[in-house]
Design an enzyme around this catalytic site. Structure first.
Site, PDB file in Angstrom:
ATOM      1  N   ASP A 168       0.792  -1.142   0.124  1.00  0.00           N
ATOM      2  CA  ASP A 168       0.088   0.041  -0.278  1.00  0.00           C
ATOM      3  C   ASP A 168       0.884   1.361   0.031  1.00  0.00           C
ATOM      4  O   ASP A 168       2.018   1.059  -0.077  1.00  0.00           O
ATOM      5  CB  ASP A 168      -1.004   0.067   1.317  1.00  0.00           C
ATOM      6  CG  ASP A 168      -2.252   0.515   1.026  1.00  0.00           C
ATOM      7  OD1 ASP A 168      -2.243   1.521   0.160  1.00  0.00           O
ATOM      8  OD2 ASP A 168      -3.335   0.240   1.786  1.00  0.00           O
ATOM      9  N   ASP A 223      -9.935   3.626  -3.394  1.00  0.00           N
ATOM     10  CA  ASP A 223     -10.558   2.338  -3.127  1.00  0.00           C
ATOM     11  C   ASP A 223     -12.008   2.330  -3.783  1.00  0.00           C
ATOM     12  O   ASP A 223     -13.108   3.398  -3.920  1.00  0.00           O
ATOM     13  CB  ASP A 223     -10.848   2.571  -1.525  1.00  0.00           C
ATOM     14  CG  ASP A 223      -9.414   2.243  -0.836  1.00  0.00           C
ATOM     15  OD1 ASP A 223      -8.393   2.241  -1.639  1.00  0.00           O
ATOM     16  OD2 ASP A 223      -9.584   1.963   0.321  1.00  0.00           O
TER      17      ASP A 223
HETATM   18  C1  GLA Z   1      -5.970   1.567   1.410  1.00  0.00           C
HETATM   19  C2  GLA Z   1      -6.205   0.352   0.421  1.00  0.00           C
HETATM   20  C3  GLA Z   1      -7.400  -0.589   0.637  1.00  0.00           C
HETATM   21  C4  GLA Z   1      -6.864  -1.175   2.087  1.00  0.00           C
HETATM   22  C5  GLA Z   1      -6.736  -0.040   3.135  1.00  0.00           C
HETATM   23  C6  GLA Z   1      -6.292  -0.834   4.524  1.00  0.00           C
HETATM   24  O1  GLA Z   1      -7.021   2.099   1.511  1.00  0.00           O
HETATM   25  O2  GLA Z   1      -6.470   1.099  -0.954  1.00  0.00           O
HETATM   26  O3  GLA Z   1      -7.398  -1.639  -0.237  1.00  0.00           O
HETATM   27  O4  GLA Z   1      -5.954  -2.113   1.861  1.00  0.00           O
HETATM   28  O5  GLA Z   1      -5.771   0.652   2.676  1.00  0.00           O
HETATM   29  O6  GLA Z   1      -6.107   0.211   5.421  1.00  0.00           O
END
Ligand code: GLA
Length: 400
Positions: A168, A223
């Site tokens: 990430d 997301d």
């Molecule tokens: C980010 C990622 C998500 C998830 C969250 C976890 O937002 O894009 O897919 O992994 O972190 O905290």
């Protein structure tokens, strides 16, 4: 480098219109010369990730991971191709140990990650894990991230038997993204263990331009969430990077929301159809221990999965788009095309194209198989269907 700069100035001199006519869009979005050569993810990864259903809630734990592995086997999802059982954020303790190693949460994973990896492997499946290319992961509890600990953390993951890493972008201290993601690529390679490498920098640094050499997949957007408008905006963003996808290197429009309850089954079928059409990773994002029959039916559609997993590895492209009625075509290894007729609008509509526009060679007739209803029919070239609001008709089209 110099060569491409010379080519670029030459093109500028001749004018962009001429360049486009001669070279098409390939000049500007040519696939990389060499993709990440780890031999993994030759088709888009399929599996499960807990994030969309649990976030960091207490039900994300060892029992869940084992339960999902059990269901993969008992429900036929493993046989349908789902392989990776992936842990997202919040699997760890907030502090490294005295030697600087990551520590699994004593509450969620009391037997450690290696124990769940062993369990998952005993079912013929693979285990994935998550961390961030930053000082900490995204969750505000402050779990340690991989920045500056790349080799140590890669070694830890390998020692646990991890097969997939989602990396990430939170708390990245503004260190250059290519540098951060390349460092972990090299660290994973050095472990000697095959580990699929999933880049998650949300499309912030135009990963379609560099990530094919760095990771096996890269998120193209922020997301997803379990609602129509968000899913639609992700489809629009992801579809424009089709030219860089291929075996071992995929655009990732994020994990599936199918089954999470805030879209209709028609919308979830669109979600699944278009992820397959776009050769996207198929990571189930619902808690299968609570899923209903309709959810299993969508996720288990092997005809649709075969479009996603086609060995040619082409991402589908837009043939036409007008007033929210969109036609996609995806080239398949055996010469067929997967043609998706997608209705973004609020009312039922007829969507039409032709075999020629979908890229099929000329033939006496074509067979259309509707991959949801399973009905087949032949046509001399017209491809058309009445498509419900927010629905997708997905045909596999073969020349006869
Ligand atoms: C980010 C990622 C998500 C998830 C969250 C976890 O937002 O894009 O897919 O992994 O972190 O905290």
């Amino acid at each position: 480098m110099r060569k491409s700069r010379m080519l670029f100035s030459a093109l500028a001199a001749t004018g962009l219109a001429l360049a486009a006519a001669v070279f098409g869009s390939a000049v500007f979005t040519a696939p990389p010369a060499s993709a990440l050569a780890n031999g993994l993810a030759l088709t888009p990864p399929m599996g499960f990730n807990n994030w969309n259903s649990t976030k960091c809630n207490a039900d994300f734990n060892e029992a869940m991971v084992k339960g999902i592995a059990d269901i993969f086997v008992s429900s036929g999802l493993e046989a349908a191709g789902y392989q990776y059982v992936n842990l997202d954020d919040c699997w760890g303790e907030t502090k490294r140990d005295a030697k600087g190693n990551l520590v699994p949460s004593h509450v969620r994973f009391p037997h450690g990650i290696k124990a769940v990896a062993d369990y998952v492997h005993s079912k013929g499946l693979k285990l994935g894990i998550y961390t961030s290319a930053g000082t900490h992961t995204c969750n505000k509890a402050g779990f340690p991230g991989g920045l500056g600990h790349e080799q140590q953390d890669a070694n830890t993951f390998a020692s646990w038997g991890v097969d997939y890493l989602k990396y990430d972008n939170c708390n990245n201290q503004n260190v250059d993204a290519v540098q951060r993601y390349t460092k972990m690529r090299d660290a994973l390679k050095k472990t000697g263990r095959p580990i699929v490498y999933s880049i998650c920098e949300w499309g912030k640094n135009k990963p379609w331009n560099w990530a094919p050499n760095v990771g096996n997949l890269w998120r193209t957007t922020g997301d997803i969430s379990d609602n129509w408008a968000r899913m639609l905006s992700i489809i629009h963003a992801n579809q424009s990077h089709a030219s860089v996808a291929g075996p071992g290197h995929w655009n990732d429009p994020d994990m599936l929301e199918v089954g999470n309850g805030h879209m209709s089954d028609t919308e979830y079928r669109t979600h699944f159809s278009l992820w397959a059409e776009m050769a996207a990773p198929l990571l189930i994002g619902t808690d299968l221990r609570k899923a209903n029959a309709a959810t299993f039916k969508i996720l288990s559609n092997t005809d649709v999965i075969a479009i996603d997993q086609d060995s040619l590895g082409k991402q589908g492209t837009v043939v036409s788009s007008s007033g929210g009625l969109v036609v996609y075509t995806k080239q398949l290894a055996n010469g067929d095309r997967a043609v998706a007729l997608f209705n973004e609008t609020g009312a039922t509509a007829t969507i039409s194209t032709t075999a020629a526009k979908a890229g099929l060679g000329s033939a006496v007739s074509y067979t259309l198989k509707d991959l949801w209803s399973k009905a087949t029919r032949t046509t001399s070239g017209a491809i058309s269907a009445s498509v419900p609001s927010h629905g997708t008709v997905l045909y596999r089209v073969s020349a006869n």
